[in-house]
Scaffold this motif. Structure first.
Motif, PDB file in Angstrom:
ATOM      1  N   SER A 120       0.851  -1.190   0.000  1.00  0.00           N
ATOM      2  CA  SER A 120       0.000   0.000   0.000  1.00  0.00           C
ATOM      3  C   SER A 120       0.891   1.246   0.000  1.00  0.00           C
ATOM      4  O   SER A 120       2.098   1.167   0.264  1.00  0.00           O
ATOM      5  CB  SER A 120      -0.901   0.011   1.237  1.00  0.00           C
ATOM      6  OG  SER A 120      -0.130   0.256   2.401  1.00  0.00           O
ATOM      7  N   LYS A 121       0.287   2.360  -0.282  1.00  0.00           N
ATOM      8  CA  LYS A 121       1.042   3.619  -0.253  1.00  0.00           C
ATOM      9  C   LYS A 121       1.629   3.855   1.131  1.00  0.00           C
ATOM     10  O   LYS A 121       2.761   4.326   1.262  1.00  0.00           O
ATOM     11  CB  LYS A 121       0.132   4.791  -0.635  1.00  0.00           C
ATOM     12  CG  LYS A 121      -0.249   4.839  -2.078  1.00  0.00           C
ATOM     13  CD  LYS A 121      -1.136   6.035  -2.345  1.00  0.00           C
ATOM     14  CE  LYS A 121      -1.694   5.999  -3.753  1.00  0.00           C
ATOM     15  NZ  LYS A 121      -2.612   7.114  -4.009  1.00  0.00           N
ATOM     16  N   ASP A 122       0.852   3.547   2.164  1.00  0.00           N
ATOM     17  CA  ASP A 122       1.341   3.738   3.531  1.00  0.00           C
ATOM     18  C   ASP A 122       2.564   2.882   3.812  1.00  0.00           C
ATOM     19  O   ASP A 122       3.514   3.337   4.470  1.00  0.00           O
ATOM     20  CB  ASP A 122       0.234   3.422   4.544  1.00  0.00           C
ATOM     21  CG  ASP A 122      -0.878   4.467   4.543  1.00  0.00           C
ATOM     22  OD1 ASP A 122      -0.597   5.626   4.159  1.00  0.00           O
ATOM     23  OD2 ASP A 122      -2.010   4.112   4.927  1.00  0.00           O
ATOM     24  N   ASP A 123       2.581   1.640   3.303  1.00  0.00           N
ATOM     25  CA  ASP A 123       3.731   0.763   3.488  1.00  0.00           C
ATOM     26  C   ASP A 123       4.976   1.365   2.841  1.00  0.00           C
ATOM     27  O   ASP A 123       6.063   1.357   3.423  1.00  0.00           O
ATOM     28  CB  ASP A 123       3.474  -0.627   2.897  1.00  0.00           C
ATOM     29  CG  ASP A 123       2.387  -1.399   3.643  1.00  0.00           C
ATOM     30  OD1 ASP A 123       2.161  -1.110   4.844  1.00  0.00           O
ATOM     31  OD2 ASP A 123       1.778  -2.290   3.019  1.00  0.00           O
ATOM     32  N   ILE A 124       4.801   1.885   1.646  1.00  0.00           N
ATOM     33  CA  ILE A 124       5.930   2.481   0.923  1.00  0.00           C
ATOM     34  C   ILE A 124       6.420   3.727   1.646  1.00  0.00           C
ATOM     35  O   ILE A 124       7.627   3.924   1.825  1.00  0.00           O
ATOM     36  CB  ILE A 124       5.536   2.808  -0.533  1.00  0.00           C
ATOM     37  CG1 ILE A 124       5.237   1.497  -1.274  1.00  0.00           C
ATOM     38  CG2 ILE A 124       6.622   3.607  -1.233  1.00  0.00           C
ATOM     39  CD1 ILE A 124       4.614   1.674  -2.641  1.00  0.00           C
ATOM     40  N   ILE A 125       5.502   4.577   2.081  1.00  0.00           N
ATOM     41  CA  ILE A 125       5.878   5.809   2.790  1.00  0.00           C
ATOM     42  C   ILE A 125       6.623   5.480   4.072  1.00  0.00           C
ATOM     43  O   ILE A 125       7.639   6.107   4.397  1.00  0.00           O
ATOM     44  CB  ILE A 125       4.634   6.684   3.060  1.00  0.00           C
ATOM     45  CG1 ILE A 125       4.116   7.256   1.737  1.00  0.00           C
ATOM     46  CG2 ILE A 125       4.945   7.804   4.049  1.00  0.00           C
ATOM     47  CD1 ILE A 125       2.785   7.960   1.830  1.00  0.00           C
ATOM     48  N   ASN A 126       6.135   4.494   4.809  1.00  0.00           N
ATOM     49  CA  ASN A 126       6.803   4.096   6.056  1.00  0.00           C
ATOM     50  C   ASN A 126       8.205   3.560   5.774  1.00  0.00           C
ATOM     51  O   ASN A 126       9.150   3.848   6.518  1.00  0.00           O
ATOM     52  CB  ASN A 126       5.972   3.063   6.816  1.00  0.00           C
ATOM     53  CG  ASN A 126       4.719   3.678   7.401  1.00  0.00           C
ATOM     54  OD1 ASN A 126       4.667   4.868   7.689  1.00  0.00           O
ATOM     55  ND2 ASN A 126       3.684   2.859   7.569  1.00  0.00           N
ATOM     56  N   ALA A 127       8.356   2.793   4.693  1.00  0.00           N
ATOM     57  CA  ALA A 127       9.674   2.258   4.340  1.00  0.00           C
ATOM     58  C   ALA A 127      10.633   3.389   3.962  1.00  0.00           C
ATOM     59  O   ALA A 127      11.796   3.397   4.379  1.00  0.00           O
ATOM     60  CB  ALA A 127       9.544   1.264   3.196  1.00  0.00           C
ATOM     61  N   VAL A 128      10.150   4.366   3.218  1.00  0.00           N
ATOM     62  CA  VAL A 128      10.994   5.493   2.813  1.00  0.00           C
ATOM     63  C   VAL A 128      11.355   6.337   4.035  1.00  0.00           C
ATOM     64  O   VAL A 128      12.474   6.842   4.143  1.00  0.00           O
ATOM     65  CB  VAL A 128      10.288   6.343   1.731  1.00  0.00           C
ATOM     66  CG1 VAL A 128      11.043   7.640   1.473  1.00  0.00           C
ATOM     67  CG2 VAL A 128      10.157   5.544   0.446  1.00  0.00           C
ATOM     68  N   ALA A 129      10.426   6.499   4.978  1.00  0.00           N
ATOM     69  CA  ALA A 129      10.677   7.295   6.177  1.00  0.00           C
ATOM     70  C   ALA A 129      11.822   6.722   7.009  1.00  0.00           C
ATOM     71  O   ALA A 129      12.519   7.461   7.711  1.00  0.00           O
ATOM     72  CB  ALA A 129       9.411   7.390   7.018  1.00  0.00           C
ATOM     73  N   GLU A 130      12.047   5.426   6.919  1.00  0.00           N
ATOM     74  CA  GLU A 130      13.097   4.776   7.688  1.00  0.00           C
ATOM     75  C   GLU A 130      14.452   4.839   6.986  1.00  0.00           C
ATOM     76  O   GLU A 130      15.468   4.488   7.574  1.00  0.00           O
ATOM     77  CB  GLU A 130      12.713   3.322   7.961  1.00  0.00           C
ATOM     78  CG  GLU A 130      11.502   3.193   8.866  1.00  0.00           C
ATOM     79  CD  GLU A 130      11.018   1.753   9.011  1.00  0.00           C
ATOM     80  OE1 GLU A 130      11.704   0.829   8.546  1.00  0.00           O
ATOM     81  OE2 GLU A 130       9.936   1.575   9.589  1.00  0.00           O
ATOM     82  N   MET A 131      14.492   5.312   5.739  1.00  0.00           N
ATOM     83  CA  MET A 131      15.735   5.368   4.962  1.00  0.00           C
ATOM     84  C   MET A 131      16.524   6.634   5.290  1.00  0.00           C
ATOM     85  O   MET A 131      15.964   7.636   5.710  1.00  0.00           O
ATOM     86  CB  MET A 131      15.432   5.370   3.464  1.00  0.00           C
ATOM     87  CG  MET A 131      14.789   4.138   2.940  1.00  0.00           C
ATOM     88  SD  MET A 131      14.433   4.370   1.174  1.00  0.00           S
ATOM     89  CE  MET A 131      14.478   2.709   0.627  1.00  0.00           C
TER      90      MET A 131
END
Length: 123
Positions: free
Chosen positions: A4-15
Motif C-alpha cells: 500500500s502507499k502507507d507501506d511504501i511511505i513508512n519504508a521510505v521514512a526509515e531510509m
C-alpha cells in the motif's frame, strides 16, 4: 503481495537521505522519467493547487498605455532603475520588471502601474 502507499511511505521514512536519493535515481531509470518532470506534470488538478501555493511572483509590464511618463516614474519607483533604463523597459513592453516578489508587494506594484495607466500582470 501488493504494497500500500502507507507501506511504501513508512519504508521510505526509515531510509537515510542517501538511500532515498539512490531510490529516486533507480525509479527514474526504471520508468524512464525524471522526478522533477513528474512533480511539474503532477496529477490532474495539481496545477490549481500549485497556483494557490505560489509564494514568489514576477511583475510583468504588458503595455505602457497612454501616460508613458507616469508609467516610467512608477517603474523607477518599483525597480530602482535610472531614467534611461526605466524608459527602455517601458518602451520594450512586454518586459519583466521585477522577479521573486511577495504576493503583497507584487499586487501593490501592479496596482501602482495600473493607476499610472499601464497594463501589468503577475506570473
Amino acid at each position: 503481495m501488493a504494497l500500500s502507499k502507507d507501506d511504501i511511505i513508512n519504508a521510505v521514512a526509515e531510509m537515510s537521505v542517501m538511500e532515498v536519493a539512490e531510490l529516486v535515481e533507480a525509479m527514474e531509470e526504471k520508468f524512464g522519467v525524471s522526478a522533477a518532470a513528474a512533480v511539474v506534470a503532477g496529477p490532474a488538478g495539481a496545477g490549481e493547487a500549485a497556483a494557490e501555493e505560489q509564494t514568489e511572483f514576477d511583475l510583468v509590464l504588458t503595455a505602457a498605455g497612454d501616460k508613458k511618463v507616469n508609467v516610467i516614474k512608477v517603474v523607477r519607483e518599483i525597480t530602482g532603475l535610472g531614467l534611461k533604463e526605466a524608459k527602455g523597459a517601458v518602451d520594450g513592453a512586454p518586459a519583466t520588471l521585477k522577479e521573486g516578489m511577495s504576493k503583497e508587494d507584487a499586487e501593490a506594484a501592479k496596482a501602482k502601474l495600473e493607476e499610472a495607466g499601464a497594463s501589468a500582470e503577475l506570473k
